[in-house]
Design an enzyme around this catalytic site. Structure first.
Site, PDB file in Angstrom:
ATOM      1  N   LEU A  29       0.816  -1.228   0.000  1.00 25.78           N
ATOM      2  CA  LEU A  29       0.000   0.000   0.000  1.00 25.78           C
ATOM      3  C   LEU A  29       0.843   1.268   0.000  1.00 25.78           C
ATOM      4  O   LEU A  29       1.910   1.316   0.593  1.00 25.78           O
ATOM      5  CB  LEU A  29      -0.933  -0.014   1.216  1.00 25.78           C
ATOM      6  CG  LEU A  29      -1.891  -1.204   1.284  1.00 25.78           C
ATOM      7  CD1 LEU A  29      -2.803  -1.086   2.501  1.00 25.78           C
ATOM      8  CD2 LEU A  29      -2.728  -1.325   0.014  1.00 25.78           C
ATOM      9  N   GLY A  32      -1.666   6.336  -2.728  1.00 24.69           N
ATOM     10  CA  GLY A  32      -2.762   6.193  -3.704  1.00 24.69           C
ATOM     11  C   GLY A  32      -3.869   5.317  -3.137  1.00 24.69           C
ATOM     12  O   GLY A  32      -5.060   5.644  -3.246  1.00 24.69           O
ATOM     13  N   HIS A  33      -3.477   4.197  -2.536  1.00 26.96           N
ATOM     14  CA  HIS A  33      -4.479   3.314  -1.911  1.00 26.96           C
ATOM     15  C   HIS A  33      -5.170   4.032  -0.745  1.00 26.96           C
ATOM     16  O   HIS A  33      -6.386   3.919  -0.565  1.00 26.96           O
ATOM     17  CB  HIS A  33      -3.814   2.048  -1.363  1.00 26.96           C
ATOM     18  CG  HIS A  33      -3.135   1.199  -2.398  1.00 26.96           C
ATOM     19  ND1 HIS A  33      -1.765   1.094  -2.492  1.00 26.96           N
ATOM     20  CD2 HIS A  33      -3.642   0.411  -3.383  1.00 26.96           C
ATOM     21  CE1 HIS A  33      -1.457   0.263  -3.485  1.00 26.96           C
ATOM     22  NE2 HIS A  33      -2.576  -0.155  -4.046  1.00 26.96           N
TER      23      HIS A  33
HETATM   24  P1  AMP Z   1      -3.545  -2.335  -6.826  1.00 28.22           P
HETATM   25  O1  AMP Z   1      -3.152  -2.657  -5.425  1.00 28.22           O
HETATM   26  O2  AMP Z   1      -2.417  -1.873  -7.695  1.00 28.22           O
HETATM   27  O3  AMP Z   1      -4.388  -3.417  -7.456  1.00 28.22           O
HETATM   28  O4  AMP Z   1      -4.494  -1.071  -6.727  1.00 28.22           O
HETATM   29  C1  AMP Z   1      -5.628  -1.096  -5.898  1.00 28.22           C
HETATM   30  C2  AMP Z   1      -6.453   0.126  -6.176  1.00 28.22           C
HETATM   31  O5  AMP Z   1      -5.674   1.288  -5.902  1.00 28.22           O
HETATM   32  C3  AMP Z   1      -6.891   0.214  -7.647  1.00 28.22           C
HETATM   33  O6  AMP Z   1      -8.219   0.702  -7.685  1.00 28.22           O
HETATM   34  C4  AMP Z   1      -5.908   1.218  -8.208  1.00 28.22           C
HETATM   35  O7  AMP Z   1      -6.405   1.905  -9.334  1.00 28.22           O
HETATM   36  C5  AMP Z   1      -5.734   2.147  -7.020  1.00 28.22           C
HETATM   37  N1  AMP Z   1      -4.514   2.940  -7.155  1.00 28.22           N
HETATM   38  C6  AMP Z   1      -3.249   2.479  -7.388  1.00 28.22           C
HETATM   39  N2  AMP Z   1      -2.389   3.506  -7.507  1.00 28.22           N
HETATM   40  C7  AMP Z   1      -3.114   4.640  -7.374  1.00 28.22           C
HETATM   41  C8  AMP Z   1      -2.796   6.045  -7.427  1.00 28.22           C
HETATM   42  N3  AMP Z   1      -1.564   6.490  -7.633  1.00 28.22           N
HETATM   43  N4  AMP Z   1      -3.807   6.921  -7.237  1.00 28.22           N
HETATM   44  C9  AMP Z   1      -5.091   6.493  -7.033  1.00 28.22           C
HETATM   45  N5  AMP Z   1      -5.441   5.189  -6.964  1.00 28.22           N
HETATM   46  C10 AMP Z   1      -4.473   4.274  -7.144  1.00 28.22           C
END
Ligand code: AMP
Length: 274
Positions: A29, A32-33
């Protein structure tokens, strides 16, 4: 914060919490998360997050084995962010040995990441549908960082009549513009310095298209900018923001999307046009 690792623990948590907002993640995490958690919290319902590194959305030559994992650190961050529940299913829970069902998508899943990563969106949609069935959220929050993914999940929810509202959350960036990503840690220092040029190129291209410059020439120029920054562009495209169909002139809503390889890291980004 409730930590649920089995369907029984999850059911008890659901009974205790009532309706929840949901933030599915693959862990590792970052801010962004946490922005997704904050957006979900602001809407008022208790927030449930999940951490599951989903094997079916990785191709055979992709980085499933070396995808960063830090369960203890992630739990700590979720607790501090004010999450009410974290769902930590095992691979066996998500994909029981006899499982034989997966979701196949066309439409917004056809191009771009869909072409570059065959099977990726089928894996994403299948795991997200399973997570929705398990957690049964009222709303679910997804990052615009993965623009195509938000459109694919929204299409799936509409097509399968799933009783959940999808809420997109704007991309969180470093001060130099680089979109936060769990994979940024694999950039070498010179690559990290070059990486924000993806966002710069997209922003400039969006301005140029809005100013009336020819789309094909603008996209060509953006690809050249990426190559100059040491990247190998996979695609830079102007698309309809919801269908992800390529467009050759400005229609609204439009989105500029791009993927480029920098060293061993595949960078993904997108910006609004107008
Ligand atoms: P992941 O763990 O990469 O599968 O991402 C989980 C959620 O976090 C997904 O909805 C991603 O689009 C979101 N996410 C990842 N990076 C960012 C970011 N920089 N800004 C906003 N949301 C993000």
């Amino acid at each position: 914060m409730i930590i649920a690792r089995t369907p029984e623990e999850l059911r008890a948590a659901r009974d205790a919490l009532g309706p929840v907002s949901f933030v599915p993640t693959m862990g590792a995490l970052h801010a962004g998360h946490i922005a997704l958690i904050e957006a979900a919290k602001a809407a008022g319902l208790p927030v449930a997050a999940s951490i599951f590194v989903n094997p079916t959305q990785f191709g055979p030559k992709e980085d499933f084995a070396r995808y960063p994992r830090d369960e203890a650190g992630d739990i700590d961050q979720l607790e501090k962010a004010g999450c009410a529940l974290v769902w930590l299913p095992s691979a066996d829970i998500m994909y029981p040995p006899k499982s034989a069902t997966s979701i196949m998508l066309l439409g917004p899943a056809l191009h771009w990441e869909g072409t570059a990563r065959p099977g990726h969106f089928s894996g994403v949609a299948t795991v997200v549908a399973k997570l929705f069935s398990q957690v049964r959220p009222a709303t679910a929050y997804f990052g615009e960082k993965d623009w195509q993914q938000v459109q694919v999940v929204s299409r799936m929810v509409a097509d399968l009549c799933l009783p959940v509202e999808i809420v997109p959350v704007p991309t969180v960036r470093e001060v130099d513009g680089l979109a936060l990503s769990s994979r940024n840690r694999y950039l070498s220092p010179p690559e990290r310095k070059a990486a924000p040029r993806l966002y710069t190129a997209l922003t400039r291209a969006a301005q140029d298209i809005l100013a009336g410059k020819e789309v094909a020439a603008t996209l060509h120029h953006a690809r050249q900018e990426l190559a100059l920054a040491g990247m190998v562009p996979d695609y830079v495209a102007l698309v309809h923001a919801n269908t992800l169909e390529p467009i050759s002139g400005l229609v609204r809503p439009a989105r500029l999307i791009a993927a480029a390889k920098l060293g061993n890291v595949r960078l993904l980004d997108n910006v609004a046009v107008g």
